[in-house]
Enzyme design. Structure first.
Site, PDB file in Angstrom:
ATOM      1  N   CYS A  27       7.255  -4.464  14.937  1.00  0.00           N
ATOM      2  CA  CYS A  27       6.606  -3.192  15.823  1.00  0.00           C
ATOM      3  C   CYS A  27       4.899  -3.630  16.338  1.00  0.00           C
ATOM      4  CB  CYS A  27       6.299  -2.194  15.656  1.00  0.00           C
ATOM      5  SG  CYS A  27       8.487  -2.062  15.235  1.00  0.00           S
ATOM      6  N   CYS A  44       1.663  -1.844  14.910  1.00  0.00           N
ATOM      7  CA  CYS A  44       2.300  -1.490  13.391  1.00  0.00           C
ATOM      8  C   CYS A  44       0.818  -2.370  13.220  1.00  0.00           C
ATOM      9  CB  CYS A  44       3.515  -0.940  13.090  1.00  0.00           C
ATOM     10  SG  CYS A  44       3.375  -1.174  11.611  1.00  0.00           S
ATOM     11  N   CYS A  52      -0.630   6.606  10.202  1.00  0.00           N
ATOM     12  CA  CYS A  52       0.461   5.891  10.040  1.00  0.00           C
ATOM     13  C   CYS A  52       0.303   4.797  11.760  1.00  0.00           C
ATOM     14  CB  CYS A  52       0.525   6.901  11.076  1.00  0.00           C
ATOM     15  SG  CYS A  52       2.532   6.333  12.222  1.00  0.00           S
ATOM     16  N   CYS A 109       3.698   8.510   0.741  1.00  0.00           N
ATOM     17  CA  CYS A 109       4.159   7.792   2.097  1.00  0.00           C
ATOM     18  C   CYS A 109       3.952   6.425   1.168  1.00  0.00           C
ATOM     19  CB  CYS A 109       3.442   7.431   2.360  1.00  0.00           C
ATOM     20  SG  CYS A 109       3.841   6.624   4.174  1.00  0.00           S
ATOM     21  N   CYS A 149       6.092  -6.838   6.887  1.00  0.00           N
ATOM     22  CA  CYS A 149       7.332  -6.457   7.981  1.00  0.00           C
ATOM     23  C   CYS A 149       8.331  -7.465   8.779  1.00  0.00           C
ATOM     24  CB  CYS A 149       7.774  -5.060   8.253  1.00  0.00           C
ATOM     25  SG  CYS A 149       8.366  -4.338   9.106  1.00  0.00           S
ATOM     26  N   GLU A 160       0.963  -1.334  -0.437  1.00  0.00           N
ATOM     27  CA  GLU A 160       0.384  -0.261   0.294  1.00  0.00           C
ATOM     28  C   GLU A 160       1.140   0.690  -0.484  1.00  0.00           C
ATOM     29  OE1 GLU A 160      -3.871  -2.198   2.045  1.00  0.00           O
ATOM     30  OE2 GLU A 160      -2.780  -0.658   3.238  1.00  0.00           O
TER      31      GLU A 160
HETATM   32  S1  SF4 Z   1       6.871   0.091  12.545  1.00  0.00           S
HETATM   33 FE1  SF4 Z   1       5.712  -1.333  10.968  1.00  0.00          FE
HETATM   34  S2  SF4 Z   1       5.942  -1.366   8.439  1.00  0.00           S
HETATM   35 FE2  SF4 Z   1       7.427   0.138  10.458  1.00  0.00          FE
HETATM   36  S3  SF4 Z   1       9.062  -1.205  11.051  1.00  0.00           S
HETATM   37 FE3  SF4 Z   1       7.941  -1.709  12.385  1.00  0.00          FE
HETATM   38  S4  SF4 Z   1       6.505  -3.267  12.047  1.00  0.00           S
HETATM   39 FE4  SF4 Z   1       7.430  -2.388  10.287  1.00  0.00          FE
END
Ligand code: SF4
Length: 349
Positions: free
Chosen positions: A119, A122, A341, A108, A115, A94
């Site tokens: 995190c 996220c 975000c 963005c 990923c 995306e």
């Molecule tokens: S914020 Fe999300 S996309 Fe960015 S490094 Fe952490 S897990 Fe990966």
């Protein structure tokens, strides 16, 4: 030699010139093709209209052109657009187009499919990392968002942030090569000062950016200013603690003098007290950072964080201002379409 599995965009202008010379064609054909690949990019050989049918067929026989395609676009009530792009091998990523009141149009973009850094706040962090995006795919994201911006707002993109899906510094070569094309006069000719790469904090690669003397800006997703709290929300802090990041950011600055920004999402009862603000100030003082972006948290289905009350946010901001920290509160955009975000997760719209 048959090249049919070769992606033509992985060839330099010299390589394409050599290809045409070998087949007895004029050298300037290479420049024409190169322009269709980067300057006014098209998604297929058939769209290269200043080439004869025979040359187009020969290119089709010898190369592939696996361009990214827009699969779906959603429009937020605040003017933000979120596009889902499909890769040639059936994956989705995306990208978001964010217009602002100050007349900026920011794209963005994503750097990986999924990923690996997990995190906790996220949505992408809850997806598996499938693969890195190739540099031409990242370039396509920017081109497609630029086309959308021209169509919807009659303007070109003014800024690009690598804050979409994935950790850009874990796809280092492709991100740098995409930026080379984005900033090249043969590409989008955008100033590198209008590009920000955001990292969750890979100290070794931050130093590498310094050694490579990059020209773009760097943002560090700090989100907590002590190791214990940061570890809770960002497992990468285990191997890249705050001390290592401070050292790497100073190295980056010494080598490049480029702007550094801290990103700090406020989470209720986790990192929103004045003690947390104090810790943030201590980290800020150790790095030549220009700015701290305090970001409003956007809820996601997979996690149970909450955003703090307005009063708490105000107190936090006032405390930073009192201590002369250059901090800005960033309200989220595109929340109604999960484009804000931390919300990118290829959800159906
Ligand atoms: S914020 Fe999300 S996309 Fe960015 S490094 Fe952490 S897990 Fe990966």
């Amino acid at each position: 030699m048959k090249n049919s599995s070769r992606n033509i965009r992985h060839l330099s202008l010299n390589d394409i010139e050599e290809y045409f010379t070998t087949m007895g064609e004029k050298k300037f054909r290479a420049k024409q093709v190169y322009e269709w690949l980067w300057l006014k990019p098209v998604g297929s050989f058939d769209e290269m209209t200043n080439l004869s049918k025979e040359i187009r067929q020969k290119l089709k026989d010898d190369f592939t052109l696996p361009a990214l395609k827009t699969d779906h676009t959603q429009h937020s009530e605040d003017g933000t657009f979120k596009s889902r792009f499909k890769t040639h091998d059936g994956h989705f990523v995306e990208g978001v187009l964010i217009p602002t009141a100050s007349g900026r149009y920011t794209a963005c973009v994503s750097s990986q499919i999924g990923c690996s850094l997990s995190c906790k706040f996220c949505a992408t962090g809850y997806m598996d990392r499938k693969r890195n995006l190739e540099f031409d795919e990242i370039y396509d994201e920017v081109v497609l968002l630029n086309n959308l911006c021209e169509k919807e707002y009659g303007k070109k993109l003014s800024n690009i942030v690598f804050m979409g899906m994935g950790e850009p510094l874990l796809n280092y070569k492709n991100v740098l090569r995409a930026i080379e094309h984005i900033t090249s006069p043969d590409g989008l000719a955008m100033s590198p000062k209008r590009i920000t790469v955001s990292t969750a904090g890979v100290a070794k690669m931050i130093k590498q950016l310094g050694d490579d003397k990059v020209k773009f800006k760097l943002a560090l997703s700090l989100h907590a200013a002590n190791d214990k709290k940061r570890h809770e929300i960002m497992p990468i802090n285990d191997t890249n603690d705050i001390h290592a990041l401070i050292e790497a950011l100073n190295y980056f600055y010494r080598q490049t003098k480029n702007e550094i920004t801290f990103e700090y999402i406020l989470f209720k009862n986790l990192n929103d007290s004045l003690k947390d603000a104090d810790e943030l100030i201590k980290v800020y003082r150790q790095v030549p950072a220009d700015l701290v972006n305090i970001i409003e948290y956007n809820p996601i289905d997979a996690a149970s964080f909450e955003k703090p009350d307005e009063k708490k946010v105000e107190a936090f901001m006032e405390y930073l201002a009192k201590h002369r920290v250059n901090a800005r509160l960033r309200r989220s955009r595109g929340k109604d379409i999960d484009a804000a975000c931390g919300q990118l997760a290829n959800k159906e719209g």
